[in-house]
Design an enzyme around this catalytic site. Sequence first.
Site, mmCIF file in Angstrom:
data_model
loop_
_atom_site.group_PDB
_atom_site.id
_atom_site.type_symbol
_atom_site.label_atom_id
_atom_site.label_comp_id
_atom_site.label_asym_id
_atom_site.label_seq_id
_atom_site.Cartn_x
_atom_site.Cartn_y
_atom_site.Cartn_z
ATOM 1 C CD GLU A 135 -2.889 -1.171 2.370
ATOM 2 O OE1 GLU A 135 -2.812 -0.221 3.193
ATOM 3 O OE2 GLU A 135 -3.739 -2.072 2.426
ATOM 4 N N PRO A 136 0.323 2.422 -0.273
ATOM 5 C CG PRO A 136 -1.003 4.073 -1.278
ATOM 6 C CD PRO A 136 -1.066 2.691 -0.712
ATOM 7 N N GLY A 139 4.901 -0.698 2.643
ATOM 8 C CA GLY A 139 5.588 -1.526 1.667
ATOM 9 C C GLY A 139 6.296 -2.656 2.378
ATOM 10 N NE ARG A 275 34.437 -1.670 -30.965
ATOM 11 C CZ ARG A 275 34.181 -0.552 -31.636
ATOM 12 N NH1 ARG A 275 33.532 -0.601 -32.783
ATOM 13 N NH2 ARG A 275 34.576 0.629 -31.163
ATOM 14 C CD GLU A 370 7.278 -11.496 -5.689
ATOM 15 O OE1 GLU A 370 7.589 -12.524 -5.075
ATOM 16 O OE2 GLU A 370 6.779 -11.496 -6.824
ATOM 17 C CB THR A 372 13.870 -3.871 -0.242
ATOM 18 O OG1 THR A 372 13.961 -3.974 1.195
ATOM 19 C CG2 THR A 372 12.716 -2.957 -0.621
#
Length: 391
Positions: A135-136, A139, A275, A370, A372
């Site tokens: 939610e805001p 977290g 390269r 999911e 930190t």
Amino acid sequence: MPKDGPQPVERDLPTDESRDLLGLVRDLVQREIKPVAAEQEAAGVFPRETFRLLSEAGLLGLPYPEEYGGGSQPYQVYLQVLEELAAARLTVGLGTSVHSLSCHGLAHFGSKEQRTEWLPDMLGGGLLGAYCLSEPSSGSDAAALRTRAVRDGDDWVLNGTKAWITHGGVADFYTVLARTGGEGAGGITAFLVPADAQGLNAAAPEHKMGLNGSPTAQLHLDEVRVPDTRRLGDEGQGFAVALSSLDSGRLGIAACAVGVAQAALDEALAYTAGREQFGRPLADFQGLRFMLADMATRIEAGRALYLAAARRRDAGQPFSRQAAMAKLFCTDAAMAVTTDAVQLLGGYGYTTDFPAERYMREAKVLQIVEGTNQIQRMVIARHVAGPERKS
């Protein structure tokens, strides 16, 4: 490096059936996903048709029972499929992982009647799910969520706002965690909410630095009414549902991270082999070879870690600590590997003409979603050193 370029990863698969499955996935990736990945990500195109194709092929329900439309595959097989999908396009790999996460509550905590009624369409019927915990204002502190569900006869009425919802606005169903009791983890209950429920609305998608094809949005619930038959598990059991789902989901994120890292390594190998500078390929310079060696080692170590955790899960053993370790290590490895890939491509690595910069931007979010990586360290520390002592 072999003259024909980077070779497919040698997989550790337990059966001929699982080896055939992976062959199907690799063929689908080469035909349907990889050719359009860069263009669709740049344009922010959500690959709904790809998810329908995955559902038709039985790839959205691999770790769930056949009796409900799943694939009955071990988690170690499912995760290697996720890695292949994420290597081709993280939007697809991560989306598959999130869908599996959104089915977990019903599959493991729902009643027999609930599973029979809803799970087949969720696993193989073309539906796509989303998981609504954050939610805001909550977290990492998920137990502090404020979305509330109030009993009204045989129904529940949900009000609140969910945040950072992958597939927000495009999903067909949402597994929603809401508060039905007092404060703390014990007052939370899980619900299976259909996307067409009245009062359920998604905000405009967030503007992100990567994963442009995967919509991430807030979800607003305004007097959303769902019957008690859509409650998953017992009242107040929601936080246990959430933690159980996240242990498995973190392994999905780990596998996706290894997939992105492998794609970045393959790109760096192809570039440095082709390269030339000072009369010889970049891949012949020792300093760059050592970078490639470190990248490959991180990938192999991450893959071994997530597979070891998956085997514990398949054997019915506790795997929460190992899941947190795998999520932590694999996502940190992906960030390091993709950063080195950009460096190895030099100026070209910083342009959108090559996918290395996209891999680097995408890897960053995997250290956040999911749980930190700081939260993963807290989880691991509790397992190895015991709970924190309160002063």
